[in-house]
Write a protein that holds these residues in place. Sequence first.
Motif, PDB file in Angstrom:
ATOM      1  N   ALA A  11      -4.328  10.468   2.864  1.00 41.84           N
ATOM      2  CA  ALA A  11      -3.339   9.983   3.829  1.00 41.84           C
ATOM      3  C   ALA A  11      -1.964  10.587   3.532  1.00 41.84           C
ATOM      4  N   GLN A  12      -1.586  10.652   2.268  1.00 40.39           N
ATOM      5  CA  GLN A  12      -0.303  11.252   1.883  1.00 40.39           C
ATOM      6  C   GLN A  12      -0.244  12.706   2.323  1.00 40.39           C
ATOM      7  N   TRP A  13      -1.304  13.446   2.083  1.00 39.77           N
ATOM      8  CA  TRP A  13      -1.364  14.861   2.468  1.00 39.77           C
ATOM      9  C   TRP A  13      -1.139  15.020   3.977  1.00 39.77           C
ATOM     10  N   ALA A  14      -1.707  14.091   4.750  1.00 40.02           N
ATOM     11  CA  ALA A  14      -1.594  14.148   6.213  1.00 40.02           C
ATOM     12  C   ALA A  14      -0.326  13.457   6.721  1.00 40.02           C
ATOM     13  N   ASP A  15       0.535  13.004   5.801  1.00 40.67           N
ATOM     14  CA  ASP A  15       1.774  12.324   6.145  1.00 40.67           C
ATOM     15  C   ASP A  15       1.524  11.052   6.950  1.00 40.67           C
ATOM     16  N   ILE A  16       0.533  10.279   6.490  1.00 41.37           N
ATOM     17  CA  ILE A  16       0.183   9.003   7.110  1.00 41.37           C
ATOM     18  C   ILE A  16       0.472   7.903   6.093  1.00 41.37           C
ATOM     19  N   PRO A  17       1.401   6.994   6.411  1.00 38.18           N
ATOM     20  CA  PRO A  17       1.644   5.885   5.493  1.00 38.18           C
ATOM     21  C   PRO A  17       0.371   5.049   5.310  1.00 38.18           C
ATOM     22  N   PHE A  18       0.096   4.693   4.070  1.00 39.23           N
ATOM     23  CA  PHE A  18      -1.145   3.988   3.771  1.00 39.23           C
ATOM     24  C   PHE A  18      -1.181   2.612   4.430  1.00 39.23           C
ATOM     25  N   ASP A  19      -0.009   1.990   4.581  1.00 41.28           N
ATOM     26  CA  ASP A  19       0.042   0.722   5.322  1.00 41.28           C
ATOM     27  C   ASP A  19      -0.478   0.910   6.744  1.00 41.28           C
ATOM     28  N   ASP A  20      -0.182   2.063   7.351  1.00 44.23           N
ATOM     29  CA  ASP A  20      -0.656   2.341   8.709  1.00 44.23           C
ATOM     30  C   ASP A  20      -2.178   2.432   8.762  1.00 44.23           C
ATOM     31  N   VAL A  21      -2.772   2.977   7.713  1.00 47.01           N
ATOM     32  CA  VAL A  21      -4.237   3.065   7.642  1.00 47.01           C
ATOM     33  C   VAL A  21      -4.834   1.660   7.667  1.00 47.01           C
ATOM     34  N   ALA A  22      -4.278   0.774   6.840  1.00 47.29           N
ATOM     35  CA  ALA A  22      -4.792  -0.592   6.768  1.00 47.29           C
ATOM     36  C   ALA A  22      -4.560  -1.342   8.078  1.00 47.29           C
ATOM     37  N   THR A  23      -3.383  -1.186   8.665  1.00 47.21           N
ATOM     38  CA  THR A  23      -3.062  -1.861   9.924  1.00 47.21           C
ATOM     39  C   THR A  23      -3.983  -1.400  11.042  1.00 47.21           C
ATOM     40  N   GLU A  24      -4.183  -0.097  11.132  1.00 45.16           N
ATOM     41  CA  GLU A  24      -5.079   0.468  12.154  1.00 45.16           C
ATOM     42  C   GLU A  24      -6.499  -0.047  11.974  1.00 45.16           C
ATOM     43  N   ASN A  25      -6.951  -0.114  10.727  1.00 45.70           N
ATOM     44  CA  ASN A  25      -8.301  -0.584  10.454  1.00 45.70           C
ATOM     45  C   ASN A  25      -8.476  -2.042  10.846  1.00 45.70           C
ATOM     46  N   LEU A  26      -7.498  -2.879  10.518  1.00 44.91           N
ATOM     47  CA  LEU A  26      -7.589  -4.285  10.898  1.00 44.91           C
ATOM     48  C   LEU A  26      -7.581  -4.465  12.414  1.00 44.91           C
ATOM     49  N   ALA A  27      -6.806  -3.651  13.117  1.00 45.09           N
ATOM     50  CA  ALA A  27      -6.798  -3.718  14.586  1.00 45.09           C
ATOM     51  C   ALA A  27      -8.157  -3.315  15.148  1.00 45.09           C
ATOM     52  N   ALA A  28      -8.758  -2.275  14.577  1.00 43.45           N
ATOM     53  CA  ALA A  28     -10.090  -1.840  15.032  1.00 43.45           C
ATOM     54  C   ALA A  28     -11.129  -2.919  14.750  1.00 43.45           C
ATOM     55  N   LEU A  29     -11.041  -3.562  13.593  1.00 46.97           N
ATOM     56  CA  LEU A  29     -11.977  -4.639  13.266  1.00 46.97           C
ATOM     57  C   LEU A  29     -11.817  -5.820  14.209  1.00 46.97           C
ATOM     58  N   ALA A  30     -10.581  -6.139  14.569  1.00 44.97           N
ATOM     59  CA  ALA A  30     -10.333  -7.252  15.495  1.00 44.97           C
ATOM     60  C   ALA A  30     -10.953  -6.978  16.865  1.00 44.97           C
ATOM     61  N   LYS A  31     -10.905  -5.722  17.305  1.00 47.89           N
ATOM     62  CA  LYS A  31     -11.543  -5.357  18.580  1.00 47.89           C
ATOM     63  C   LYS A  31     -13.064  -5.412  18.462  1.00 47.89           C
ATOM     64  N   ARG A  32     -13.567  -4.928  17.351  1.00 44.43           N
ATOM     65  CA  ARG A  32     -15.009  -4.876  17.137  1.00 44.43           C
ATOM     66  C   ARG A  32     -15.606  -6.261  16.936  1.00 44.43           C
ATOM     67  N   LEU A  80       0.822  -1.216   0.000  1.00 40.96           N
ATOM     68  CA  LEU A  80       0.000   0.000   0.000  1.00 40.96           C
ATOM     69  C   LEU A  80       0.854   1.265   0.000  1.00 40.96           C
ATOM     70  N   ASN A  81       1.953   1.278   0.743  1.00 39.65           N
ATOM     71  CA  ASN A  81       2.811   2.465   0.739  1.00 39.65           C
ATOM     72  C   ASN A  81       3.421   2.715  -0.636  1.00 39.65           C
ATOM     73  N   GLU A  82       3.762   1.636  -1.342  1.00 38.80           N
ATOM     74  CA  GLU A  82       4.294   1.765  -2.700  1.00 38.80           C
ATOM     75  C   GLU A  82       3.222   2.356  -3.617  1.00 38.80           C
ATOM     76  N   TYR A  83       1.990   1.838  -3.502  1.00 34.01           N
ATOM     77  CA  TYR A  83       0.884   2.391  -4.283  1.00 34.01           C
ATOM     78  C   TYR A  83       0.732   3.888  -3.989  1.00 34.01           C
ATOM     79  N   GLN A  84       0.733   4.238  -2.697  1.00 29.55           N
ATOM     80  CA  GLN A  84       0.545   5.624  -2.282  1.00 29.55           C
ATOM     81  C   GLN A  84       1.598   6.532  -2.914  1.00 29.55           C
ATOM     82  N   ALA A  85       2.839   6.109  -2.889  1.00 28.39           N
ATOM     83  CA  ALA A  85       3.917   6.918  -3.447  1.00 28.39           C
ATOM     84  C   ALA A  85       3.785   7.064  -4.963  1.00 28.39           C
ATOM     85  N   GLN A  86       3.465   5.969  -5.643  1.00 26.63           N
ATOM     86  CA  GLN A  86       3.314   6.049  -7.099  1.00 26.63           C
ATOM     87  C   GLN A  86       2.104   6.887  -7.485  1.00 26.63           C
ATOM     88  N   ALA A  87       1.014   6.733  -6.750  1.00 26.11           N
ATOM     89  CA  ALA A  87      -0.195   7.505  -7.043  1.00 26.11           C
ATOM     90  C   ALA A  87       0.040   8.995  -6.812  1.00 26.11           C
TER      91      ALA A  87
END
Length: 97
Positions: free
Chosen positions: A69-90, A3-10
């Motif tokens: 995410a790029q604008w906010a300086d958030i690696p896209f991998d972090d977005v996916a990781t955070e989301n999966l952690a939230a789903l695991a809790k939910r 995802l971070n590679e995609y983010q950088a290329q995009a």
Amino acid sequence: MELNEYQAQANRTLAGNEHVLTHLSLGLASETGQIIELVNKYTFQGNDLDKGKLTHELGDLLWYLSQVAQWADIPFDDVATENLAALAKRYPNMEKK
């Protein structure tokens, strides 16, 4: 592809100016609307689900998400990781694959 590679290329396709976040936010809304329209036609109008168009629109949505995410300086991998952690809790009984 990572995802971070995609983010950088995009990001190479993003034209920057003082209104970039507004552009990205409006793009998210627009692409979401196009996806909703495809689902609406499938669900309520009896059309076949056009997976080609859906794939295209999901890709456009992915681009906008990655660039917010790029604008906010958030690696896209972090977005996916955070989301999966939230789903695991939910959904603690969620199966892992």
